[in-house]
Design an enzyme around this catalytic site. Sequence first.
Site, PDB file in Angstrom:
ATOM      1  N   GLY A   1       7.482  -4.862  -9.536  1.00 46.61           N
ATOM      2  CA  GLY A   1       7.208  -4.739  -9.315  1.00 46.61           C
ATOM      3  C   GLY A   1       5.345  -4.683 -10.062  1.00 46.61           C
ATOM      4  O   GLY A   1       5.684  -4.017 -11.069  1.00 46.61           O
TER       5      GLY A   1
ATOM      6  N   LEU B   1       0.826  -1.085  -0.213  1.00 49.71           N
ATOM      7  CA  LEU B   1      -0.271   0.133   0.022  1.00 49.71           C
ATOM      8  C   LEU B   1       0.761   1.409  -0.627  1.00 49.71           C
ATOM      9  O   LEU B   1       0.474   2.522  -0.301  1.00 49.71           O
ATOM     10  CB  LEU B   1      -1.173   0.044   1.130  1.00 49.71           C
TER      11      LEU B   1
ATOM     12  N   HIS C   1      10.187 -14.438   1.846  1.00 47.62           N
ATOM     13  CA  HIS C   1      10.272 -13.814   0.416  1.00 47.62           C
ATOM     14  C   HIS C   1      11.966 -14.478   0.456  1.00 47.62           C
ATOM     15  O   HIS C   1      12.579 -14.211   0.338  1.00 47.62           O
ATOM     16  CB  HIS C   1      10.708 -12.556   0.259  1.00 47.62           C
TER      17      HIS C   1
ATOM     18  N   ASP D   1      -0.056  -9.542  -4.573  1.00 51.70           N
ATOM     19  CA  ASP D   1       1.456  -8.965  -5.066  1.00 51.70           C
ATOM     20  C   ASP D   1       1.212  -7.554  -5.766  1.00 51.70           C
ATOM     21  O   ASP D   1       2.268  -7.475  -6.585  1.00 51.70           O
ATOM     22  CB  ASP D   1       2.611  -9.569  -5.169  1.00 51.70           C
TER      23      ASP D   1
HETATM   24  O1  DOR Z   1       8.031  -7.741  -8.150  1.00 48.39           O
HETATM   25  C1  DOR Z   1       8.112  -7.014  -6.163  1.00 48.39           C
HETATM   26  N1  DOR Z   1       7.853  -5.397  -6.209  1.00 48.39           N
HETATM   27  N2  DOR Z   1       8.685  -7.571  -5.771  1.00 48.39           N
HETATM   28  C2  DOR Z   1       8.620  -7.310  -4.637  1.00 48.39           C
HETATM   29  O2  DOR Z   1       9.211  -8.617  -3.461  1.00 48.39           O
HETATM   30  C3  DOR Z   1       8.723  -6.280  -4.317  1.00 48.39           C
HETATM   31  C4  DOR Z   1       7.415  -5.200  -4.507  1.00 48.39           C
HETATM   32  C5  DOR Z   1       7.604  -3.997  -4.491  1.00 48.39           C
HETATM   33  O3  DOR Z   1       7.554  -4.065  -2.986  1.00 48.39           O
HETATM   34  O4  DOR Z   1       7.582  -3.014  -5.079  1.00 48.39           O
END
Ligand code: DOR
Length: 424
Positions: free
Chosen positions: A320, A60, A175, A301
């Site tokens: 991410g 978030l 993780h 995720d």
């Molecule tokens: O792709 C990811 N983004 N993997 C993660 O473990 C962290 C996350 C992020 O916080 O952007």
Amino acid sequence: MIRGGRIVDPGGSHPADVLIQDGVITSVTATVGSVPAGTVVLDASGCLVTPGLVDLHTHLREPGREEAETVETGSRAAALGGYTAVVAMPNTEPAMDSAAVIRQVQHLGASALCDVHPAGAITVGREGRMLAPMAEMAALGVRIFTDDGSGVQDSRLMRRAMEYASALGVTLAQHCEDASLAGGGHMHEGEWSSRLGLAGQPAEAEELMVMRDLALARLTGAKMHFLHLSTARSLAMIRGAKHSGLAVTAEVAPHHFTLTDECVATYDSVYKVNPPLRTAGDIEAVKEALADGTADAIATDHAPHTAEAKEAPFDQAPPGMLGLETALGLALTELDLPAERVFALMSWQPAAIAGLSAGHGGPVEAGRPANLCVVDPDEMWTVDPSASASRSRNNPYAGRKLRGRVRHTVLHGEPVVIDGEAQR
Ligand code: DOR
């Protein structure tokens, strides 16, 4: 009142109308006759009425990265995706590694469009050097601890964390990524990373930590949850551990059963994620793990990043992708599972893992808190990133056609989503 739908909950499935008053389900009956004047009636004809979805893995970004997401915008995306509770990951700035930051997120969550349960960090600053004050966070109700974004590299420290967590009765979520082996890799190491000239991270970077943490869980008896597993061999190890009686749980993310490393051929950083997109064989293994109970949950995720950050070249962009608004549609469309199984994986099983079963995950019956989701399993829709409630736009599914969409979401008796529209 939710009228004309089919209840799907841990007890099975049956048609019924649901009456709600003061945040609580007051009756679940085949047909309610007359309703009191002034009753808000939500139409559920052709729909499944289920316990609200529970996401074990949401970023978030608040505090500290509000330009990418806030508790408010992320919780709105969650409600639109059918979620009534999310576990907020601690890789904020500052990290959720103290009672003060946990209290801040709980305070923000109190006015959100879904319940927000912060996960505490395992180590101070998520730096992997010193254990965080887990007891003071557990005293505030935190039930899941993780350094997500990175794994705890030091085996001795991880063992101590497990002993500490066992004493506190909380769950550690890892993780799984061996940093020295993964270091510098921007995608899955394989045929596509060679062709594209991008440094890869081998599947073994994940698998080594799964192997180590299974060994440590056996040693300490700790409750371990494995985050976003992505390789066939990781899942095979979890399957073996469960067969041998170890009380571990595991989640997989929608992108790991819908997208492969071949997507990276576009060099579009929207496909950069950690753990990285894997091979077609891994996708099959993830689906098999969801079908046979090796994977206990589908977790998003959801990882918002600003357009500016994602405009960087692939090797410099942050990993991410968004997930809250597409996870259910992807699961209903892409998995060859009955809807009941999909809701088990997205509602009551994750609710149990997060220790939230008193308020979330059903059953849908009189006396229970009214945290519910109404889904039209046949509605076809096309993913439009510009229509997202998230502050970010890093959605890899633009233009994808999905079957199955959330119609209404009810949080503590309040309809926060009606006919696919957020109410605040
Ligand atoms: O792709 C990811 N983004 N993997 C993660 O473990 C962290 C996350 C992020 O916080 O952007």
